[in-house]
Motif scaffolding. Sequence first.
Motif, mmCIF file in Angstrom:
data_model
loop_
_atom_site.group_PDB
_atom_site.id
_atom_site.type_symbol
_atom_site.label_atom_id
_atom_site.label_comp_id
_atom_site.label_asym_id
_atom_site.label_seq_id
_atom_site.Cartn_x
_atom_site.Cartn_y
_atom_site.Cartn_z
ATOM 1 N N GLY A 197 5.087 -1.508 71.344
ATOM 2 C CA GLY A 197 3.692 -1.122 71.459
ATOM 3 C C GLY A 197 2.905 -1.832 72.535
ATOM 4 O O GLY A 197 1.679 -1.891 72.470
ATOM 5 N N ASP B 196 -0.051 0.250 74.305
ATOM 6 C CA ASP B 196 -1.067 0.762 73.380
ATOM 7 C C ASP B 196 -0.489 1.600 72.244
ATOM 8 O O ASP B 196 -1.175 1.901 71.282
ATOM 9 C CB ASP B 196 -2.149 1.592 74.105
ATOM 10 C CG ASP B 196 -2.940 0.751 75.109
ATOM 11 O OD1 ASP B 196 -3.148 -0.438 74.814
ATOM 12 O OD2 ASP B 196 -3.330 1.285 76.153
ATOM 13 N N HIS B 197 0.769 2.012 72.375
ATOM 14 C CA HIS B 197 1.432 2.750 71.297
ATOM 15 C C HIS B 197 2.937 2.571 71.470
ATOM 16 O O HIS B 197 3.405 2.171 72.538
ATOM 17 C CB HIS B 197 1.074 4.236 71.323
ATOM 18 C CG HIS B 197 1.607 4.955 72.528
ATOM 19 N ND1 HIS B 197 1.046 4.843 73.780
ATOM 20 C CD2 HIS B 197 2.685 5.790 72.676
ATOM 21 C CE1 HIS B 197 1.716 5.566 74.650
ATOM 22 N NE2 HIS B 197 2.724 6.147 74.010
ATOM 23 N N LYS B 198 3.678 2.851 70.423
ATOM 24 C CA LYS B 198 5.134 2.748 70.492
ATOM 25 C C LYS B 198 5.696 4.032 71.085
ATOM 26 O O LYS B 198 5.517 5.109 70.528
ATOM 27 C CB LYS B 198 5.712 2.497 69.099
ATOM 28 C CG LYS B 198 5.347 1.125 68.541
ATOM 29 C CD LYS B 198 6.044 0.857 67.219
ATOM 30 C CE LYS B 198 5.702 -0.544 66.710
ATOM 31 N NZ LYS B 198 6.393 -0.859 65.437
#
Length: 208
Positions: free
Chosen positions: A62, A65-67
């Motif tokens: 992540g 900002d995200h996986k």
Amino acid sequence: MIDAVELYGLEALNDPFREDFERARALLDGPEWERGLEELEMLAHAGSMLSTICVAGCMTKGWYDHKDFAGAEAWYRVAAEAGYAAGHFGLGVTYHQMGRFSDASVEFQEAASRDYGPAYNALAHLYSRGEGVALDRRKALALLRTGASRGHQRAKASLAKALIHGYGGIRGRFEGLARLFQLFAEVWRQTGAEESAVKRMTPLPTVH
């Protein structure tokens, strides 16, 4: 400075960008982590497999900002096809996080066949839970023994824990306790050696 060989296997010696990778990777541990990540991306595009693996790992954790499992899978596949056992291992970790346990077992097995230490522990995890493979605690124990014999610390700890929890019967519980005490002693000796080395070193400016 990190030990690329310890983390990524002997193939790390073949990366022509190894020193640049280690400098960029070190930035991830400090306030300039964003610059470090940018440099790792540039090195990955230039052909650094170590950077490719590291960028993929950041995607699964992540850092963007995200996986991004799809992106991580693509980058790990590049490293795997280049012959990096750590690339296969990274694919296994990614597939496991995606719930694709059968695919994870295939990649962990490939990494283990290349004698990549962490893969033994990962495979043992699958066999001990029947994830993607038939439940087989004896095989899990054998894999942990192999990993521990290769000096992999996590496998040593997992082996001791498994034995203490009854994987090897009553006799195994005593062996597990002995291994646990031995592991504590190893960590204590290593910590003491590192502290002594630090005391002998001439102070240098921090690098990050």
